[in-house]
Design an enzyme around this catalytic site. Structure first.
Site, short mmCIF file in Angstrom:
data_model
loop_
_atom_site.label_atom_id
_atom_site.label_comp_id
_atom_site.label_asym_id
_atom_site.label_seq_id
_atom_site.Cartn_x
_atom_site.Cartn_y
_atom_site.Cartn_z
N HIS A 130 9.90 -4.03 6.14
CA HIS A 130 9.44 -4.18 4.76
C HIS A 130 10.34 -5.08 3.93
O HIS A 130 9.96 -5.47 2.82
CB HIS A 130 9.32 -2.81 4.09
CG HIS A 130 8.21 -1.97 4.66
ND1 HIS A 130 7.02 -1.79 4.02
CD2 HIS A 130 8.13 -1.26 5.82
CE1 HIS A 130 6.23 -1.00 4.75
NE2 HIS A 130 6.90 -0.67 5.85
N ASP A 186 13.44 -10.84 -2.09
CA ASP A 186 12.60 -9.65 -1.98
C ASP A 186 11.63 -9.82 -0.83
O ASP A 186 11.06 -10.90 -0.65
CB ASP A 186 11.80 -9.44 -3.28
CG ASP A 186 11.68 -7.98 -3.66
OD1 ASP A 186 11.78 -7.13 -2.75
OD2 ASP A 186 11.50 -7.68 -4.85
#
Length: 760
Positions: free
Chosen positions: A173, A387
């Site tokens: 992730h 991110d």
């Protein structure tokens, strides 16, 4: 949420098993002291809930959130939940330490320096083993196990070692760093090999996938063809193909958008503007308080815009939500201090009376409140320095069916690959960030509508359910389970079996006409000690075996990984007890009544080619041993064994890792890792094969076997209806009974002698 403690009664039945650091529920103590489990918020939980509804049986393996003993498996909302125990040291070293103090900063472009502590790695390894031990027996034969995120990168291989019959997927992730940064990581190859236990490895961005492929190619030297990696098995195990693919995660777009129709949330959005003094513009930043999110850069840009008069604080208010995160970690404590100091300075210099220039909120908001904030915000700043995806950007878009509002998005967030109509910015460039904010505040409604229409099309069409569906469909098309290789797990943990029940089983066994009673040596008849040559078997246990071998209808054997001559010298058994050494590669003298022709010795033939190969293996293992003091190499007629029991410091772990890496280059060799040993056999043998042959040669109606090691599982895994398998010590096992130690093994053998003597 209703729960029932029935999941533990149905191991091995689940079609889909999700493995994540946390369970999808949080515990809540009710007024009467009872525990209630409530569903956790989050995109992964939302995605998996919808997927679980499409399978006959789904399970989730994860930590329950509190250190200490794990709750028993239970069911909630149609999912079977299997908690993994983590104690306070695990939380500090595995989660806060290695996961978030080492991996997180390294994987996020070293925005802060990662810390490398060997103790953290040890705990990360042991915690990952625990997750794998809980997850492996839960899946049905041929089922699917989906492992999630950077905390569990070793789990795919650890499960693969136990369950070759299942499909294994892994999704990361967070970003995966360029090989130049990843190369800094101690134990980097272990991480890569852990991930390569999966059939499919998924990432958020194409750049992450390419970074992973580069690391595999450069650091492991494996063959990469496009997005497919050829992974050699250990020893004689076949080559596997691992597919790498990009799957950008999303949100439950329809559910978020539907909230905007709620009258209560609409009124709350209006009330928020009133509470802030009805400013002309509201700018919102909503992040976890994390150094990767660019909050300091954002506040610096905002402060400078106020300093130079580009923004009037009477007309425009900034809200900065900083959700508490990892507050025990020093870097996060320091970040909070810096952010709060900056906010205080900006408000002290620029806030009008009765209104902040920056409304700073250091607490969590529920989904309804966040939707109201998104509806009230004219501009949302998602300016992460790095991110994996950033779902705040997608939540804002889903919250604006009115097609108004502007998203300022960092080009270093994974969402930037999809949300091209946002105002993209380099958050490291403060001047560029300031210009992007001003442009967004001045954007005409028709331009906002054009951009938002494009953004909403992307977010509403590509939701989290589609993400999960595409990943699982690709995994189904990729994996090639070997159903025949399923290894049953009948006992888990360390708790010994009930003595009374075990005694009943022993009595029933001794009533069978013809018996084979066999045992491992080290760890069963003799305690494991550092000096293998100084081992002292229990004399009463040996005496019991000798006396058993004299009883009618009883065959007795010792089956060990030790060389035959070594085993003989330490046991001095009569010819009535068959000695089997080198995991079955060497068989000693047989009693006259045993059918020697049944024993298949064809596999024991050593050709000149095998002799040469064994010499090369021995030389390599000795090189490994020289690099790790205390490590020893034992030679056998058909094998070479690396012993790490006496290795100093961390030498045992490192030598084992080197030996297993070397094993992948030997396609014709049987490699057997055991307790502080790794055996390389150029002739294929196993204790299971040896017991099967001995059972046939002695015409036994049933056998009993005592073993303590992973090498004994080949025996336990072939249990017949009347056979008795006894595991000595803890750990998952295919045995049906467990006893605690060598003294208990001695007592069991004496009990067998007593019971069988009654039959004579």
């Amino acid at each position: 949420m209703p729960t029932t403690p029935t999941a533990q009664d149905r191991p091995g039945e689940h079609e889909l098993v999700v493995v994540a650091n946390r369970l999808p529920v949080d515990s809540r103590t009710l007024p009467d002291g009872a525990t209630e489990w409530v569903t956790s918020p989050g995109g992964l939980v939302t995605a998996m809930e919808s997927v679980m509804r499409t399978v006959d049986s789904g399970a989730w393996v994860g930590w329950a959130g509190s250190p200490g003993e794990a709750p028993a498996p239970f069911e909630a909302d149609g999912m079977s939940l299997y908690p993994v125990p983590l104690d306070q040291i695990d939380v500090e070293r595995y989660y806060e330490g290695y996961s978030n103090g080492t991996l997180w900063p390294l994987y996020h472009d070293v925005i802060v320096d990662p810390e490398f502590h060997r103790g953290w790695w040890d705990t990360y390894l042991s915690a990952n083993r625990r997750f794998a031990e809980v997850a492996a027996p839960v899946a049905a034969p041929g089922g699917t196990i989906w492992v999630h995120d950077y905390q569990l990168q070793l789990v795919p291989r650890l499960i693969r070692d136990r369950r070759s019959d299942v499909r294994i997927g892994f999704f990361n992730h967070i970003p995966f760093p360029p090989v130049e940064l990843f190369s800094q990581l101690p134990k980097r190859n272990s991480i890569l090999r852990g991930l390569l236990g999966a059939d499919l490895v998924g990432f958020q961005r194409e750049s992450d996938s390419l970074n992973f492929l580069s690391a595999v190619r450069k650091l492991l030297g494996l063959h990469v063809d496009g997005m497919t990696i050829s992974v050699p098995g250990i020893g004689a195990a076949p080559v596997r193909e691992v597919v790498v693919q990009t799957f950008p995660i999303s949100i439950d777009s329809a559910a978020v958008s539907a909230l905007t129709e709620d009258p209560g949330i609409r009124e709350r959005a209006t009330q928020l503007r009133r509470d802030l003094g009805d400013p002309q513009r509201i700018v919102l930043g909503a992040d976890r308080l994390d150094y990767t999110k660019g909050i300091r850069h954002r506040l610096k840009a905002w402060g400078e815009l106020l300093d130079d008069g580009s923004i009037d604080p009477h007309d425009t208010v900034m809200i900065q939500i900083a959700t508490p995160s990892r507050e025990r970690v020093e870097a996060y404590q320091q970040l909070r201090d810096e952010v709060e100091l900056t906010v205080g300075r900006i408000n002290g210099e620029h806030a009008p009376l009765g209104r902040p220039a920056v409304s700073y909120q250091h607490h969590s908001f529920d989904r309804r409140e966040m939707t109201a904030l998104f509806m009230a915000a004219d501009v949302v700043l998602v300016t992460a320095l790095r991110d994996g995806m950033n779902l705040v950007a997608k939540e804002y878009i889903a919250s604006r069916p009115d097609l108004q509002g502007v998203l300022v998005l960092s080009e270093f967030a994974g969402a930037a690959d999809e949300l091209r109509a946002a105002v993209l910015v380099n958050p490291h460039d403060i001047d560029e960030l300031k210009a992007a904010i001003l442009r967004s505040l001045a954007m005409p409604p028709e331009e906002q509508e054009e951009a938002m229409r494009s953004l909403r099309h992307q977010v509403m069409e590509h939701d989290v359910q589609l993400w999960a569906k595409e990943f699982l469909e690709r995994l189904t098309a990729t994996g090639s389970p070997q159903v025949a290789a399923v290894q049953a797990v009948r006992l888990t943990g360390d708790e010994p079996s009930d003595p009374a029940q075990l005694d009943v089983a022993l009595r029933e066994f001794t009533e069978v006409p013809r018996l084979l009673i066999a045992s491992d040596f080290d760890g069963v008849l003799a305690p494991i000690i550092e000096d293998r040559d100084a081992v002292q078997p229990d004399p009463d246990a040996l005496a019991a075996l000798r006396e058993l071998s004299d009883l009618p209808g009883v065959a007795v054997a010792l089956v060990s990984g030790r060389a035959l001559a070594d085993l003989d010298s330490h046991t001095s058994m009569p010819s009535s007890v068959v000695l089997v050494g080198s995991h079955g590669a060497e068989v000693g003298a047989l009693p006259p009544w045993m059918q020697a022709e049944v024993l298949d010795k064809s596999a024991l033939t050593m050709t000149a080619e095998k002799e040469e190969q064994l010499a090369e293996i021995t030389a390599t293992l000795r090189r490994i041993a020289r690099a790790h003091p205390g490590t020893e190499v034992e030679t056998k007629p058909t094998a070479a064994v690396l012993h790490t029991r006496n290795a100093t410091g961390r030498g045992g772990i490192n030598a084992t890792e080197s030996a297993l890496e070397y094993a992948t280059t030997l396609p014709e060799v049987t490699v057997t890792p055991g307790k502080e040993v790794v055996e390389f056999a150029v002739v294929h043998t196993s204790k299971g094969v040896a017991i099967d042959a001995l059972s046939r040669a002695s015409a036994a109606d049933a056998w009993l076997y005592l073993g303590d090691d992973v090498t004994d599982e080949s025996v336990f895994g072939q249990l017949g209806e009347r056979d008795v398998a006894v595991k000595v010590g803890g750990g998952d096992t295919a045995a049906t009974w467990r006893i605690s130690d060598t003294s208990t093994a001695r007592d069991l053998l004496r009990r067998l002698l007593e019971l069988r003597s009654e039959q004579s």
